[in-house]
Design a protein around this motif. Structure first.
Motif: not given
Length: 570
Positions: A62-70, A163-180
């Motif tokens: 969450m801190d990463k997501a907020v920092t990037r949006i700001l 910002c997702d709520h579905h089940r992740p796979g074995n890996q998560v995407p290489n995004a700035v922030a993954v909120l799930d």
């Protein structure tokens, strides 16, 4: 129907709660069944408060997501708010974009085309962002499995927040922030948020940086409540608080888009059930029949007259949707008979001309006739696409995982999923799915079940009982409408089939074992939708048992208690 009586909870805990709340034993029992065991629990349950919401910064990244949006706001970057085309996705996009627009003008929205792009993050959407100088995409209700697409965006210099709520796979995407919150290493206390709920936690965290309070965010909760209802997530914990306050907004100060829909239906006060069956299908119809952007436009419009025009367009889409799902359901039922598949453990049907926007609804309709895990396929480009629906207690997502060798892509939940496969793999998949379900399903799950909270006598139902039951709302998974069972019922002699096609049952019930010289059983008007064929079980004042919920009947300005019958046994 299987009637399953829930186990009686610990009588000591029930007794203590009964005394501390000064309520009947039946009410205390219902509360303990829902995990409410103390006065403090009950206070939280009956008096939801925004203070019960968790700190959004407890969510991983969450801190990463907020920092990037700001940073994007400060630097004047263009932000693209991207979401799925269903209710959860379009409400999420409306929520995030309308909030961010209070901080920066450089915000646009993107909903993928269901037919051209399919579910989730698409290469076409990323190319649109690149062509239009967007350097940040906030993806809502999708993205947790979009590994290659997030990498593709990165190559183009575009950052992603998911910002997702579905089940992740074995890996998560290489995004700035993954909120799930469903990520295994995310310690957020509540795991059952919908996509719009995760989006709300993000705006709650951003608001914190602008010294805004939760009270400032209340106007957005009508969107969150709609997503919670439509996505059938548990209405417990944080979701219950969000739904409770969101319903208040819908009923007291709805945004123009909701007002325009409510004006069409002429209903004074909406419950979460009304949101699910009245508002949500209309919002969904845009993405099913035309394009999800129509729904976002409706939900973000501030001018009521313009919103009314949008709502009329969407109402037309909804009418088309109803006609399509009725005709396709009929075709599918005939197909099952022609192929002599009535006795299989699964339903898997396919026609290349079926409308992709309604196959999920059709799958649910087929379960009403053949109660078993169901997939409805149609042609989508050079692939076949399907919507999967399941029966209570069976995890269709896991079953699809067992057939993964035949599938190109799939994702979803325990009870609903989507997938694509190559046409040449259809028959092999169909057999593999039947085999997988045959191996893993408890055969009892193939008979519809009514879960009964408790057995009571009619004499226990009075105005005070009903007033407290009403305060259990909003109802939904994890806090369903209480279902009761009563034996030794009899009709007073005027039971009949009602409705245009006489498919519903209406009668007045009393309880024969309660009648004594001194007292008589109370009488309740009962309505049983689609139970007309049960008339013979109540004729001639013969005794019967029923399962039902307690309801209110409004007629000519009068309000009275009635029983909504779910099933009858002689």
């Amino acid at each position: 129907m299987r009637w399953t009586l829930k186990p009686k909870p610990n009588p000591e805990i029930v007794k203590q709660l009964q005394q501390s709340l000064n309520v009947d034993e039946a009410i205390a029992t219902l509360l303990v069944q829902r995990g409410i065991e103390t006065f403090e629990d009950a206070k939280h349950f009956f008096r939801p408060s925004l203070e019960h919401l968790h700190d959004p910064y407890l969510m991983k990244d969450m801190d990463k997501a907020v920092t990037r949006i700001l940073k994007a706001i400060e630097d004047g970057e263009n932000i693209l708010v991207y979401g799925d085309y269903d209710v959860d996705g379009t409400t999420s996009v409306a929520l995030m974009s309308s909030y961010l627009k209070t901080k920066t003008a450089n915000v646009a929205t993107y909903i993928p085309d269901r037919y051209d792009e399919g579910y989730g993050v698409s290469y076409k959407g990323i190319d649109f962002a690149d062509d239009n100088d967007f350097s940040l995409i906030v993806a809502l209700d999708c993205g947790i499995k979009a590994l290659d697409k997030i990498d593709y965006a990165k190559e183009k210099g575009i950052d992603f927040i998911i910002c997702d709520h579905h089940r992740p796979g074995n890996q998560v995407p290489n995004a700035v922030a993954v909120l799930d919150p469903k990520q295994e290493d995310c310690t957020y206390p509540y795991k059952e948020l919908c996509g719009c709920g995760v989006g709300f936690k993000l705006i709650q965290a951003i608001a914190n940086k602008f010294d805004e309070t939760l009270n400032d965010l209340i106007p957005y909760l009508d969107l969150v409540a709609t997503a919670i209802g439509a996505d059938i997530v548990p209405i417990t914990g944080e979701n219950r608080v969000l739904a409770y306050f969101g319903l208040q907004v819908i009923n007291a100060q709805p945004r123009a888009g909701f007002k325009a829909i409510i004006n069409q239906i002429k209903k004074d006060e909406l419950t979460i059930t009304d949101v699910v069956f009245i508002i949500a299908p209309r919002i969904n119809a845009a993405g099913r029949m035309k394009h999800g952007q129509y729904a976002v436009d409706l939900l973000t419009e501030n001018n009521l007259q313009t919103a009314i025009q949008y709502a009329e367009e969407i109402e037309a889409f909804n009418t088309d949707r109803r006609e399509a799902d009725q005709s396709i359901t009929q075709e599918a039922l005939e197909l099952i008979k022609v192929d002599k598949e009535e006795n299989r453990l699964t339903t898997v049907v396919y026609q290349d001309h079926w409308h992709k926007g309604v196959i999920g609804i059709v799958a649910s309709r087929l379960i009403e006739t053949y109660y078993r895990p169901t997939l409805v396929f149609t042609k989508s480009g050079d692939k076949l696409a399907a919507s999967a629906r399941s029966v209570s207690g069976f995890d269709v997502y896991n079953a699809l995982q067992g057939c993964a060798e035949h599938i190109e892509q799939f994702g979803g939940h325990k009870y609903a999923a989507g997938l694509t496969l190559k046409e040449e793999n259809y028959e092999a998949f169909k057999q593999a799915f039947e085999d997988e379900v045959s191996k893993t399903i408890d055969k009892n799950l193939l008979t519809p079940e009514i879960k009964v909270d408790m057995q009571i006598d009619l004499a226990e139902i009075d105005d005070k009982f009903w007033r407290i039951i009403k305060q259990f709302a909003p109802f939904g998974p994890g806090n369903m409408t209480p279902i009761f069972m009563t034996d030794n019922l009899k009709d007073t002699g005027y039971g009949k089939c009602v409705g245009e096609d006489k498919t519903h049952l209406r009668f007045t019930a009393t309880q024969s074992n309660l009648v004594t010289e001194r007292s008589r059983s109370p009488k309740f008007v009962c309505i049983g939708f689609n139970l007309g064929e049960k008339l013979n079980l109540i004729k001639d004042k013969q005794p019967f048992s029923a399962v039902y919920s307690v309801d209110e009947n409004h007629w000519q300005g009068n309000v009275s208690l009635q029983l909504k019958i779910r099933d009858i046994k002689g």
